[in-house]
Scaffold this active site. Structure first.
Site, mmCIF file in Angstrom:
data_model
loop_
_atom_site.group_PDB
_atom_site.id
_atom_site.type_symbol
_atom_site.label_atom_id
_atom_site.label_comp_id
_atom_site.label_asym_id
_atom_site.label_seq_id
_atom_site.Cartn_x
_atom_site.Cartn_y
_atom_site.Cartn_z
ATOM 1 N N GLU A 75 0.819 -1.215 0.000
ATOM 2 C CA GLU A 75 0.000 0.000 0.000
ATOM 3 C C GLU A 75 0.852 1.265 0.000
ATOM 4 O O GLU A 75 0.448 2.295 -0.564
ATOM 5 C CB GLU A 75 -0.939 0.009 1.204
ATOM 6 C CG GLU A 75 -2.071 -0.998 1.131
ATOM 7 C CD GLU A 75 -1.697 -2.368 1.700
ATOM 8 O OE1 GLU A 75 -2.561 -3.267 1.748
ATOM 9 O OE2 GLU A 75 -0.514 -2.522 2.120
ATOM 10 N N PHE A 137 -12.103 -7.049 13.640
ATOM 11 C CA PHE A 137 -10.977 -7.545 12.846
ATOM 12 C C PHE A 137 -10.606 -6.518 11.768
ATOM 13 O O PHE A 137 -11.458 -6.018 11.042
ATOM 14 C CB PHE A 137 -11.345 -8.884 12.195
ATOM 15 C CG PHE A 137 -10.268 -9.414 11.283
ATOM 16 C CD1 PHE A 137 -9.048 -9.831 11.798
ATOM 17 C CD2 PHE A 137 -10.472 -9.486 9.914
ATOM 18 C CE1 PHE A 137 -8.058 -10.309 10.965
ATOM 19 C CE2 PHE A 137 -9.492 -9.966 9.066
ATOM 20 C CZ PHE A 137 -8.278 -10.381 9.592
ATOM 21 N N GLN A 138 -9.335 -6.195 11.708
ATOM 22 C CA GLN A 138 -8.781 -5.228 10.758
ATOM 23 C C GLN A 138 -9.450 -3.850 10.860
ATOM 24 O O GLN A 138 -9.602 -3.145 9.870
ATOM 25 C CB GLN A 138 -8.849 -5.751 9.323
ATOM 26 C CG GLN A 138 -7.857 -6.878 9.064
ATOM 27 C CD GLN A 138 -7.667 -7.190 7.589
ATOM 28 O OE1 GLN A 138 -8.547 -6.953 6.772
ATOM 29 N NE2 GLN A 138 -6.507 -7.736 7.256
ATOM 30 N N LYS A 187 -17.914 -0.774 5.132
ATOM 31 C CA LYS A 187 -18.193 -1.865 4.200
ATOM 32 C C LYS A 187 -19.688 -1.974 3.897
ATOM 33 O O LYS A 187 -20.077 -2.231 2.741
ATOM 34 C CB LYS A 187 -17.675 -3.188 4.762
ATOM 35 C CG LYS A 187 -17.797 -4.351 3.795
ATOM 36 C CD LYS A 187 -17.116 -5.602 4.325
ATOM 37 C CE LYS A 187 -17.187 -6.733 3.292
ATOM 38 N NZ LYS A 187 -16.468 -7.957 3.772
ATOM 39 N N MET A 508 23.901 9.485 3.224
ATOM 40 C CA MET A 508 23.829 10.762 3.925
ATOM 41 C C MET A 508 24.096 10.584 5.417
ATOM 42 O O MET A 508 24.769 11.417 6.042
ATOM 43 C CB MET A 508 22.469 11.428 3.705
ATOM 44 C CG MET A 508 22.395 12.857 4.217
ATOM 45 S SD MET A 508 23.574 13.985 3.421
ATOM 46 C CE MET A 508 22.630 14.448 1.957
#
Length: 621
Positions: A75, A137-138, A187, A508
């Site tokens: 993602e 969940f999630q 959802k 760096m």
């Protein structure tokens, strides 16, 4: 909701702020309504990954002939790709993820877009409405998590609100100061039946970005410009975002003032123009940094006086009056008080400034310095440019110089090439040693400094500009964070080119350890081998970037000698049917110069190790 600043001219959704809705009404699911809304706002590419909560949206996406979905491998890659797409095209970028970890993996690119004022819309699935707040969940409160790093965000619980929310999200992202907007959709809202009509009525009370500057402030700025003896035009990324590069050039050539462009503004004014004195800041050119320090007037356009430009703030530009123009009123006076504050879109500000300066000239109100084209000021500037030019030393052992590699990539690339850089030494070298004469050809993570930005951003840029060559200039550290998106490129016919500036260390950080930590190189060596003094070629390369790239469906090349350099770059440029990755094995000890150490004054700039420029006093008229 507050407006947060730098004007933009992006295609806007065809939605209305009032009146009756269209008679075109369809009975659809919320998910179908979402895809139809994306089609109507003009979104042609979505970068994302499906998952449970967002899955209902992926079924109707299969039927869309107007929205292309690019299935990424992470993602974070989707978010950076949306940013690269937006930066390269000027349109709003779109990314999509599911709830929980899918959404939280978008936080870094959302924060990156917020820092650099990039217009993206991130669409995330959320658990069903009744489950919100139950630790389902999630489940993650992505609206709360991203509130500090979005321009605005939405939680949609009902299907009927989806078209209006999408239209508002695109409008907010692409107007005023561009920025990221998150739309989190439950959802059950995606699954519910609803009606779809377009265009929706926008409901954004209080969101009124000011684009037209105040005429009195413009006149005051014009007077200061014509009266100044040592003016500097300090140009930030807002000039590119507002599409104001043509107006900037007119003003610069009208006033004859030197121009400095920040890291986010490279290409806003041609690097090759004689009035361009370089990039300011911690690793800016000596001339640009010193011009700001010695200036008696700074005209800041779409810039925010960030710490990387100012150095120690209380010692920055001690002699200068400040004209500060920005579309975000919150930026004006935030770090440096403005003598003439101007709130407005950069393009409108510049157009009005041109007219006001011309009016001053016509009225004969032109100071001696301005009348002579600031000859004394340019004498100083040219002396500094000649004495302290950008440059580098070739390694004595015959190995590749990283600066030489990047310079030759720029010189051999086709016209119109877009460059996306990671973060670190290679980013600064790419800023210094490639000429940017056009806007939107330089993409990088400026404010957030996000390692792993380059490959997915280049992918997004190429998806949005398929006719252009796109080079990602990356380091071996950055590359190992997001290189999996090369698989995405290979499978989706997105043939980017990647230059890995492989010095075997986190460059760096290694440089800072060299300068400020007594050469104690704690955990910055990436290659195998305990001998920290050994060169990258003497340590085992793990992973082998050529083999890794080939395994992901790309062409893998390696270059270790200056004698091979041009031929390898030419070979990479000639391959346009697949992604190409070139592993450039470069000298480990090269450092980025000039440099202003963190927390010190810009007056303490070092042109090279141990070399502090002697400027003397700036000439007066």
């Amino acid at each position: 909701m507050t407006e947060q600043a730098t004007g933009a001219h992006h295609p806007q959704p065809r939605a209305r702020s009032g009146g009756a809705p269209s008679a075109t009404v369809e009975h659809v699911t919320g998910a179908q309504s979402l895809i139809r809304s994306l089609e109507e706002v003009g979104a042609d590419t979505v970068f994302g990954i499906p998952g449970g909560a967002i899955l209902p949206a992926y079924d109707p996406m299969m039927d869309s002939t107007r929205v292309r979905h690019v299935l990424v491998r992470h993602e974070q890659g989707a978010g950076h790709a949306a940013v690269g797409y937006a930066q390269a095209t000027g349109k709003v970028g779109v990314c999509m993820a599911t709830s929980g970890p899918g959404a939280t993996n978008l936080v870094t690119p959302i924060a990156d877009a917020h820092m650099d004022s990039v217009p993206i819309v991130a669409i995330t699935g959320q658990v069903a409405s009744k489950a919100i707040g139950t630790d389902a969940f999630q489940e993650a409160d992505i609206v709360g998590i991203t509130m500090p790093v979005t321009k605005h965000n939405f939680l949609v619980r009902e299907a009927k609100d989806i078209p209006r929310t999408i239209a508002e999200a695109f409008h907010i992202a692409g107007t005023g100061r561009p920025g990221p907007v998150l739309v989190d959709i439950a959802k059950d809202a995606l699954q519910a039946r609803t009606t779809f009509s377009w265009p929706p009525v926008l409901d954004l009370p209080g969101y009124r970005p000011v684009t037209k500057p105040h005429a009195k402030q413009i006149r005051e700025a014009a007077k200061l410009i014509t009266q100044a003896k040592r003016p500097v035009l300090y140009v930030g990324g807002g000039v590119i975002k507002s599409g104001a590069t043509a107006e900037l050039r007119v003003l610069a050539e009208l006033t004859k003032a030197p121009v400095t462009t920040t890291l986010m503004a490279l290409g806003a004014f041609p690097d090759t123009h004689p009035q361009h004195v370089g990039m300011p800041g911690m690793h800016g050119s000596v001339t640009a940094v010193t011009a700001l320090q010695k200036a008696d007037l700074i005209v800041a356009l779409g810039a925010r006086f960030d710490d990387r430009v100012t150095g120690k703030l209380d010692s920055f530009a001690p002699y200068a009056k400040i004209v500060h123009a920005d579309i975000d009123p919150a930026e004006i006076g935030k770090n440096r008080a403005a003598d003439v504050p101007i709130v407005g879109d950069a393009r409108e500000v510049l157009a009005d400034l041109v007219q006001a300066v011309q009016a001053e000239h016509t009225a004969g109100a032109v100071g001696d310095a301005a009348a002579t084209g600031y000859q004394a000021w340019w004498k100083d500037l040219d002396r500094w440019r000649q004495t302290y030019p950008l440059g580098y030393d070739e390694p004595g052992d015959g190995s590749l110089s990283p600066q030489h590699v990047i310079q030759r990539i720029g010189e051999l690339a086709p016209e119109g090439t877009v460059y996306a850089a990671g973060v670190g030494q290679h980013q600064m070298w790419a800023a210094h040693f490639i000429d940017y004469d056009s806007p939107s050809t330089w993409l990088n993570s400026g404010g957030a400094g996000t390692m792993g930005y380059a490959v997915p951003a280049a992918m997004g840029a190429k998806a949005g500009q398929p006719g252009r060559t796109v080079w990602a200039i990356d380091g071996d550290g950055c590359f190992q964070m997001t290189n999996q998106e090369l698989t995405t490129c290979a499978l989706n016919n997105i043939p980017i080119k990647v230059a890995i500036i492989n010095n075997g260390v986190l460059g760096m950080v290694h440089q800072w350890q060299n300068l400020f930590y007594n050469q104690r190189y704690s955990n910055t060596t990436l290659r195998d081998g305990s001998d920290t003094a050994s060169r990258p070629s003497s340590g085992t390369r793990v992973p082998d970037f050529v083999k890794l790239s080939e395994a992901m469906g790309c062409v893998g090349l390696r270059c270790e000698s200056p004698d091979e350099l041009d031929a390898v770059i030419a070979k990479a440029n000639a391959i346009n049917d697949r992604p190409v990755v070139v592993d450039f094995i470069v000298h480990e000890d090269a450092m980025v110069w000039p440099m202003v150490a963190a927390g010190t004054s810009n007056d303490e700039i070092m042109a090279a190790l141990g070399v502090r420029p002697d400027f003397g006093d700036a000439s007066d008229d």
